[in-house]
Design an enzyme around this catalytic site. Structure first.
Site, short mmCIF file in Angstrom:
data_model
loop_
_atom_site.label_atom_id
_atom_site.label_comp_id
_atom_site.label_asym_id
_atom_site.label_seq_id
_atom_site.Cartn_x
_atom_site.Cartn_y
_atom_site.Cartn_z
CD GLU A 87 -3.16 -1.03 2.05
OE1 GLU A 87 -3.08 -0.26 3.03
OE2 GLU A 87 -4.17 -1.72 1.81
CD GLU A 98 -3.96 -5.80 2.76
OE1 GLU A 98 -4.83 -5.15 3.39
OE2 GLU A 98 -2.74 -5.57 2.82
O1 AHR Z 1 -5.47 -5.91 6.73
C1 AHR Z 1 -5.31 -4.82 7.59
C2 AHR Z 1 -4.53 -3.67 6.93
O2 AHR Z 1 -5.28 -3.18 5.86
C3 AHR Z 1 -3.21 -4.02 6.30
O3 AHR Z 1 -2.15 -4.01 7.21
C4 AHR Z 1 -3.03 -2.94 5.30
O4 AHR Z 1 -2.26 -3.35 4.19
C5 AHR Z 1 -4.44 -2.55 4.92
O5 AHR Z 1 -4.63 -1.18 4.97
#
Ligand code: AHR
Length: 503
Positions: free
Chosen positions: A173, A292
């Site tokens: 990210e 994610e």
């Molecule tokens: O999954 C929780 C968080 O969400 C992770 O650490 C991050 O990559 C995202 O913002």
């Protein structure tokens, strides 16, 4: 009762379903590792301190590749801290989650756990506070057989064979202002390109994932992908997508349509990647690592009292421990339908996360481990969705949402394994009030019967599994499913997710 007419055509193949689509994500965050997968004092713990009950649930969940060790955590992580004799490992501040990281579980221990659960490692390198050299060092440590300082160190640390990690994330990210070492697309693109080139000099066949946007809502979305891929197109294989959904302001109808947003997100990233490829005159295609995705009540998290204070850095605090409802699981199942509908270009996906932290599996220290509602759509889809993903033609009523306008009431995808002849249809009914009578024309699948059915629904769409009632919610067989004259008939209750296996 509303009706929907669906058609499954075995020639309408989206693409092969790669096992990496059923990946997960373990971050050093909250009680994910410590008091989650690892609890040496637990009655079910094995000799290495890993909970046996969690390992059993992980196997049932059916997770292929697991992204590790973060997440936001990775952007402050020194991988060297997590190898070597455990008693000599330093405790460090984890700035991402205002916690203390003991490094008791590191690369070797985590890899051992992956062997127990039957999953592969997908490693993320720190391109936030560190750079190319540290990424190359980690790759040398992990994948070179021996004869160099770092590979010999791995051997001395007890691992003779290389870890042979095939998939690597180039940071996490990096578009997010919250990220340690957050950069502009231009700066990150250059760093990612340089790092990828170096990594390929060590191990040319790696699968490399460059950071896309942290969400389609990011102000730089689209432009970030274009600039980053312009720098890295020839160096990487995949670009990441991240998306979390939650019910906002009691708007259940919009929440149930979250997969419409995911569909659009994926289509936009594919279009942007293909645009960059076209400008370069490249025949290569960049695929998506949706590394994610989940339901996450992130607004609740932002509104909570955050861990703070110069003298307050807890170890394994309770963080992001969302308890999921039936409605959450229905949305979750529909997100899996969206991933399958894009199986041609979504080559890999990681459910974020797996244990205790926005997770399908919950644990109590010294106590039980149990399945959240979201456990079921993942486990069932991972088990039944084999072979090719098939496009389903939908003739369905629609409804109006505040967030996404007019959306289909029913969504679906089908899968067919040419080797076994087995098929499956995955469906969601987004109506909050009415059951839907669905017919699915399946004559193209041959002379098949219903093998198994699962429907997740409940009179209380906010019902959950909790420590006090760990089995309150579970899917049930859908006895309405029947085939006549090449047509599958099935009734979908309101706010429901259904899987029908055919063979
Ligand atoms: O999954 C929780 C968080 O969400 C992770 O650490 C991050 O990559 C995202 O913002």
């Amino acid at each position: 009762m509303p009706e929907a007419r669906l058609t499954v055509d075995p020639d309408s193949v989206v693409g092969p379903i790669r096992r990496e689509l059923f990946g997960g994500f373990v971050e050093h965050l909250g009680r994910h590792v410590y008091d989650g997968i690892y609890e040496p004092g637990h009655p079910s713990a094995d000799d290495e301190g890993f909970r046996g009950d969690v390992i059993a649930l992980m196997k049932e969940l059916g997770v292929s590749t697991i992204r590790y060790p973060g997440g936001n955590f990775v952007s402050g992580f020194r991988w060297e801290d997590s190898v070597g004799p455990v008693r000599e490992r330093p405790s460090r501040l984890d700035l991402a989650w205002h916690s203390t990281e003991s490094n008791e579980v590191g690369l070797h221990e985590f890899h051992g756990w992956l062997d127990k659960v039957g999953s592969d490692l997908m490693m993320a390198v720190n391109l936030g506070t560190r750079g190319t050299l540290e990424a190359l060092d980690l790759l040398e440590y992990a994948n070179i057989r021996g004869g160099t300082a770092l590979s010999d160190q791995r051997v001395a640390n007890g691992r003779t064979e290389p870890f042979n990690v095939r998939m690597w994330c180039l940071g996490n990210e990096m578009d997010g202002p919250w990220q340690l070492g957050h950069r502009s697309a231009d700066d990150y693109g250059k760093l990612a390109s340089q790092t990828a080139k170096g990594m390929r000099q060590i191990d040319p066949d790696l699968q490399l994932v460059v950071c896309g946007s942290s969400g389609a809502h990011m102000p730089t979305f689209g432009e970030w992908e274009r600039v980053v891929l312009t720098h890295t197109y020839d160096d990487v294989d995949l670009i990441s997508c991240h998306a979390y959904y939650e019910e906002r302001n009691g708007d259940l109808q919009s929440f149930l349509a979250s997969a419409v947003d995911m569909d659009g997100f994926i289509d936009t990233v594919i279009a942007t990647a293909d645009h960059v490829g076209a400008v370069r005159g490249s025949k290569k295609k960049i695929d998506i690592s949706f590394d994610e995705w989940n339901v996450w009540y992130i607004e609740r998290f932002h509104n909570e009292d955050r861990i703070a204070g110069i003298d307050n850095w807890p170890t394994a605090p309770r963080l992001l421990e969302d308890i999921y409802s039936v409605a959450d699981a229905v949305v979750f199942g529909s997100l899996m339908i969206s991933l399958l509908k894009h199986a041609d270009r979504v080559a890999s996906a990681s459910l974020a996360q797996l244990v205790n932290v926005i997770a399908p599996i919950m644990t109590e220290p010294g106590g039980p481990a149990w399945r959240q509602t979201t456990f079921y759509p993942f486990a069932i889809t991972s088990r039944l969705a084999r072979g090719d993903a098939l496009r389903v033609r939908l003739d369905t009523p629609t409804y109006e949402t505040a967030a996404y306008g007019e959306v289909p009431l029913v969504d679906a995808v089908a899968t067919r394994d040419p080797e076994t002849g087995q098929s499956a249809v995955f469906l969601v009914n987004r109506s909050v009030e009415e059951a839907v009578q669905v017919t699915v024309a399946i004559s193209g699948l041959g002379d098949v019967s219903v093998i198994e059915t699962h429907t997740l629904a409940d009179a209380d769409v906010y019902a959950k599994n909790t420590l006090d009632d760990v089995e309150r919610v579970a899917p049930r067989a859908n006895d309405s499913a029947a085939i006549s004259d090449g047509v599958l008939h099935v009734t979908l209750p309101p706010v429901s997710w259904t899987a029908v296996a055919l063979g």
